[in-house]
Design an enzyme around this catalytic site. Structure first.
Site: not given
Ligand code: ADP
Ligand code: MG
Length: 315
Positions: A214, A276, A12-13, A130
């Site tokens: 994704k 992820k 997202g970022n 979801k």
């Molecule tokens: P994206 O949009 O890139 O898919 P998400 O917001 O869905 O990102 O997932 C990334 C986020 O997951 C990070 O910004 C962090 O806040 C969160 N997060 C949750 N658990 C963890 C963890 N164990 N280690 C690192 N980040 C984590």
């Molecule tokens: Mg996100």
């Protein structure tokens, strides 16, 4: 592809600032910066294929469509997904063209509207979890459920929302086209996790209301095109255990076995870091010797060079 082929999954970022405006113009500005970082990977002589998320974007398309329903019929959710692939891909095409041009490159960039097959017997179709789209009051939510047959659930005290399945994809319908195009083109594919479709008894495809993560779409793509690495670019430089706690420990290199143990211990939040890590495990398991990397967009090149990021390998 002197140094290898990488599937890059953008979070997202990479498309929007957390507190920035939700306009198309604001998105394009962020995407242009993102493409500068992606171009740094291309400059290191890697062949890349780009996957991106679409959560907020498809949410807005759905909201606009539902809000205008008295004027023009609302779009089904799979169609909203297809629309989001189009405009996000368009922005990345423009951003990549500009970034490549600034470095004297003219590699073509193209977006492929991509369908991903999901299992029609996924338990999420019977018991969806979801949440998508706008919040409703209880009475309105129940009226929509009765009228359209949508599953509606209360979302953590914030109101009622539609819920859909979140299946893991099994097939990329347009994979042959991806393979042909990627020989000389930067392909943007599986956007938003792909448009979810099921295979009907007569072998045709039918769009369904579901959300494919994704990260899983990118993993499947990386397997299918035999990428040398799966790179998941997000907000954090490394995945961590005891995340956001005083004893947080950032992870550098972990094996599949270690990653599985940390999942069991509950270190990764569902819906954000968990998919992820699961995608990274799946890729590493299917490709002994190859690596999945989770890092931030800004550290991508450093991570490729082994200087940072969380790297997951089979052993
Ligand atoms: P994206 O949009 O890139 O898919 P998400 O917001 O869905 O990102 O997932 C990334 C986020 O997951 C990070 O910004 C962090 O806040 C969160 N997060 C949750 N658990 C963890 C963890 N164990 N280690 C690192 N980040 C984590
Ligand atoms: Mg996100």
């Amino acid at each position: 592809m002197a140094n290898g082929r990488i599937v890059i999954a953008l979070g997202g970022n990479a498309l929007q600032e957390a507190k920035g405006a939700a306009t198309a113009e604001a998105q394009l500005a962020v995407v242009k910066k993102t493409c500068g970082y992606i171009c740094d990977i291309v400059k290191k002589d890697y062949e890349i294929t780009i996957v991106h998320g679409n959560g907020p974007q498809v949410g807005r398309i759905l909201l606009a469509s539902e809000t205008a329903k008295d004027v023009t019929p609302a779009m089904p959710f799979d169609v909203c997904g297809a629309m989001s692939q189009g405009y996000i891909g368009y922005h990345i095409q423009q951003g990549m063209r500009e970034a490549l041009k600034a470095h004297g490159m003219s590699t073509p960039v193209v977006t492929l509207v991509t369908q991903l097959v999901v299992p029609s017997d996924d338990p999420g179709f019977k018991n969806p979890t979801k949440p998508i789209g706008p919040f409703y009051q209880e009475a309105e939510a129940k009226a929509i459920a009765a009228e359209k047959g949508y599953a509606m659930k209360e979302d953590a005290g914030r109101g009622w929302r539609r819920v859909v399945a979140s299946p893991v994809p099994t097939k990329i319908v347009e994979i042959d086209s991806v393979r042909k195009l990627m020989k000389d083109t930067v392909v943007i594919t599986c956007g938003g996790g792909g448009i979810p479709v099921i295979e009907t008894a007569d072998g045709n495809l039918e769009g369904v209301a579901a959300v494919i993560d994704k990260d899983f779409a990118a993993e499947l793509l990386a397997e299918e095109i035999q990428a040398d690495a799966l790179m998941i670019l997000t907000e954090v430089e490394k995945a961590a255990i005891n995340y956001n706690k005083p004893d947080q420990k950032d992870l550098d290199h972990i094996t599949v076995a270690e990653a599985e143990k940390y999942i069991e211990e509950g270190h990764f939040a569902p819906g954000s870091m968990l998919p992820k890590i699961k995608a990274a495990i799946k890729f590493a398991k299917a490709n002994p010797g190859k690596k999945a990397i989770i890092t931030s967009l800004y550290k991508a090149v450093d991570a490729i060079e082994g200087k940072t990021g969380t790297v997951v390998t089979l052993d």
